[in-house]
Design a protein around this motif. Structure first.
Motif, PDB file in Angstrom:
ATOM      1  N   MET A   1      42.781  37.255  93.127  1.00 49.32           N
ATOM      2  CA  MET A   1      43.367  37.647  94.294  1.00 49.32           C
ATOM      3  C   MET A   1      42.410  37.933  95.248  1.00 49.32           C
ATOM      4  O   MET A   1      41.481  38.554  94.859  1.00 49.32           O
ATOM      5  N   GLU A   2      42.206  37.397  96.492  1.00 48.60           N
ATOM      6  CA  GLU A   2      41.137  37.620  97.432  1.00 48.60           C
ATOM      7  C   GLU A   2      41.422  38.999  98.274  1.00 48.60           C
ATOM      8  O   GLU A   2      42.637  39.031  98.786  1.00 48.60           O
ATOM      9  N   TYR A   3      40.390  39.677  98.255  1.00 52.44           N
ATOM     10  CA  TYR A   3      40.430  40.931  99.210  1.00 52.44           C
ATOM     11  C   TYR A   3      38.902  41.042  99.650  1.00 52.44           C
ATOM     12  O   TYR A   3      38.166  40.357  99.165  1.00 52.44           O
ATOM     13  N   ASP A   4      38.879  42.014 100.886  1.00 53.81           N
ATOM     14  CA  ASP A   4      37.657  41.927 101.636  1.00 53.81           C
ATOM     15  C   ASP A   4      37.575  43.387 102.204  1.00 53.81           C
ATOM     16  O   ASP A   4      38.716  44.163 102.206  1.00 53.81           O
ATOM     17  N   LEU A   5      36.357  43.904 102.743  1.00 55.70           N
ATOM     18  CA  LEU A   5      36.255  45.512 103.327  1.00 55.70           C
ATOM     19  C   LEU A   5      37.290  45.253 104.418  1.00 55.70           C
ATOM     20  O   LEU A   5      37.612  44.353 105.316  1.00 55.70           O
ATOM     21  N   HIS A   6      37.867  46.369 104.630  1.00 57.39           N
ATOM     22  CA  HIS A   6      38.895  46.706 105.575  1.00 57.39           C
ATOM     23  C   HIS A   6      40.467  45.963 105.500  1.00 57.39           C
ATOM     24  O   HIS A   6      41.059  46.345 106.414  1.00 57.39           O
ATOM     25  N   ASN A   7      40.678  45.307 104.371  1.00 58.90           N
ATOM     26  CA  ASN A   7      41.947  44.826 104.221  1.00 58.90           C
ATOM     27  C   ASN A   7      42.983  46.026 103.836  1.00 58.90           C
ATOM     28  O   ASN A   7      42.407  46.911 103.142  1.00 58.90           O
ATOM     29  N   VAL A   8      44.310  45.726 104.073  1.00 58.30           N
ATOM     30  CA  VAL A   8      45.257  46.606 103.624  1.00 58.30           C
ATOM     31  C   VAL A   8      45.957  46.237 102.371  1.00 58.30           C
ATOM     32  O   VAL A   8      46.233  45.132 102.366  1.00 58.30           O
ATOM     33  N   VAL A   9      46.014  46.877 101.342  1.00 57.00           N
ATOM     34  CA  VAL A   9      46.630  46.439 100.098  1.00 57.00           C
ATOM     35  C   VAL A   9      47.490  47.294  99.659  1.00 57.00           C
ATOM     36  O   VAL A   9      47.771  48.387 100.102  1.00 57.00           O
ATOM     37  N   GLN A  10      48.364  46.568  98.856  1.00 57.84           N
ATOM     38  CA  GLN A  10      49.384  47.384  98.400  1.00 57.84           C
ATOM     39  C   GLN A  10      49.193  47.475  96.764  1.00 57.84           C
ATOM     40  O   GLN A  10      48.935  46.742  96.042  1.00 57.84           O
ATOM     41  N   MET A  11      49.323  48.715  96.239  1.00 55.89           N
ATOM     42  CA  MET A  11      49.101  48.885  94.814  1.00 55.89           C
ATOM     43  C   MET A  11      50.405  49.036  94.226  1.00 55.89           C
ATOM     44  O   MET A  11      51.484  49.151  94.563  1.00 55.89           O
ATOM     45  N   LYS A  12      50.462  48.616  92.930  1.00 58.99           N
ATOM     46  CA  LYS A  12      51.598  49.054  92.061  1.00 58.99           C
ATOM     47  C   LYS A  12      52.419  50.126  91.862  1.00 58.99           C
ATOM     48  O   LYS A  12      53.834  50.305  92.291  1.00 58.99           O
ATOM     49  N   LYS A  13      51.829  51.167  92.076  1.00 60.51           N
ATOM     50  CA  LYS A  13      52.305  52.590  91.966  1.00 60.51           C
ATOM     51  C   LYS A  13      52.099  53.307  93.069  1.00 60.51           C
ATOM     52  O   LYS A  13      51.234  53.068  93.849  1.00 60.51           O
ATOM     53  N   ASN A  14      53.089  54.112  93.500  1.00 64.21           N
ATOM     54  CA  ASN A  14      53.002  54.785  94.681  1.00 64.21           C
ATOM     55  C   ASN A  14      51.895  56.233  94.532  1.00 64.21           C
ATOM     56  O   ASN A  14      51.869  56.371  93.534  1.00 64.21           O
ATOM     57  N   HIS A  15      51.306  56.538  95.718  1.00 66.63           N
ATOM     58  CA  HIS A  15      50.437  57.612  95.654  1.00 66.63           C
ATOM     59  C   HIS A  15      51.270  58.960  95.649  1.00 66.63           C
ATOM     60  O   HIS A  15      52.542  58.610  96.006  1.00 66.63           O
ATOM     61  N   ALA A  16      50.777  60.138  95.407  1.00 65.23           N
ATOM     62  CA  ALA A  16      51.466  61.280  95.469  1.00 65.23           C
ATOM     63  C   ALA A  16      52.226  61.489  96.783  1.00 65.23           C
ATOM     64  O   ALA A  16      53.308  62.069  96.753  1.00 65.23           O
ATOM     65  N   CYS A  17      51.618  61.196  97.868  1.00 66.32           N
ATOM     66  CA  CYS A  17      52.247  61.000  99.145  1.00 66.32           C
ATOM     67  C   CYS A  17      53.510  60.454  99.585  1.00 66.32           C
ATOM     68  O   CYS A  17      54.310  60.394 100.426  1.00 66.32           O
ATOM     69  N   GLY A  18      53.806  59.328  98.650  1.00 68.19           N
ATOM     70  CA  GLY A  18      54.896  58.335  98.762  1.00 68.19           C
ATOM     71  C   GLY A  18      54.540  57.257  99.053  1.00 68.19           C
ATOM     72  O   GLY A  18      55.326  56.167  99.168  1.00 68.19           O
ATOM     73  N   THR A  19      53.334  56.781  99.836  1.00 69.28           N
ATOM     74  CA  THR A  19      53.069  55.482 100.133  1.00 69.28           C
ATOM     75  C   THR A  19      52.059  54.742  99.088  1.00 69.28           C
ATOM     76  O   THR A  19      51.581  55.206  98.390  1.00 69.28           O
ATOM     77  N   ASN A  20      52.207  53.255  98.892  1.00 64.12           N
ATOM     78  CA  ASN A  20      51.431  52.558  98.156  1.00 64.12           C
ATOM     79  C   ASN A  20      50.527  51.872  99.098  1.00 64.12           C
ATOM     80  O   ASN A  20      49.927  50.609  98.494  1.00 64.12           O
ATOM     81  N   ARG A  21      50.264  51.937 100.265  1.00 62.62           N
ATOM     82  CA  ARG A  21      49.260  51.004 101.160  1.00 62.62           C
ATOM     83  C   ARG A  21      48.047  51.747 101.366  1.00 62.62           C
ATOM     84  O   ARG A  21      48.031  53.025 101.840  1.00 62.62           O
TER      85      ARG A  21
END
Length: 66
Positions: A1-21
């Motif tokens: 999967m291609e990604y670069d600096l300053h891209n917004v990505v979605q992770m498989k699990k949520n962060h403690a604050c509730g978002t996964n972006r």
């Protein structure tokens, strides 16, 4: 999967604050990213990042397009 600096990505699990972006803020042997919910900064090894990455949501425009 291609990604670069300053891209917004979605992770498989949520962060403690509730978002996964996350925004990628540093690329190298390690990937540093900033949570878009609470602005917490996390650094992961590239291999670990690629395993936890779900998809690239948005790509930031080039310098010429801003």
């Amino acid at each position: 999967m291609e990604y670069d600096l300053h891209n917004v990505v979605q992770m498989k699990k949520n962060h403690a604050c509730g978002t996964n972006r996350w925004e990628i803020i540093r690329l190298g042997m390690d990937i540093k990213m900033k949570c878009l919910g609470c602005r917490h900064i996390v650094m992961l090894k590239r291999r670990e990042f690629e395993q936890k990455l779900k998809k690239v949501i948005a790509e930031m425009p080039d310098e010429n397009e801003r």
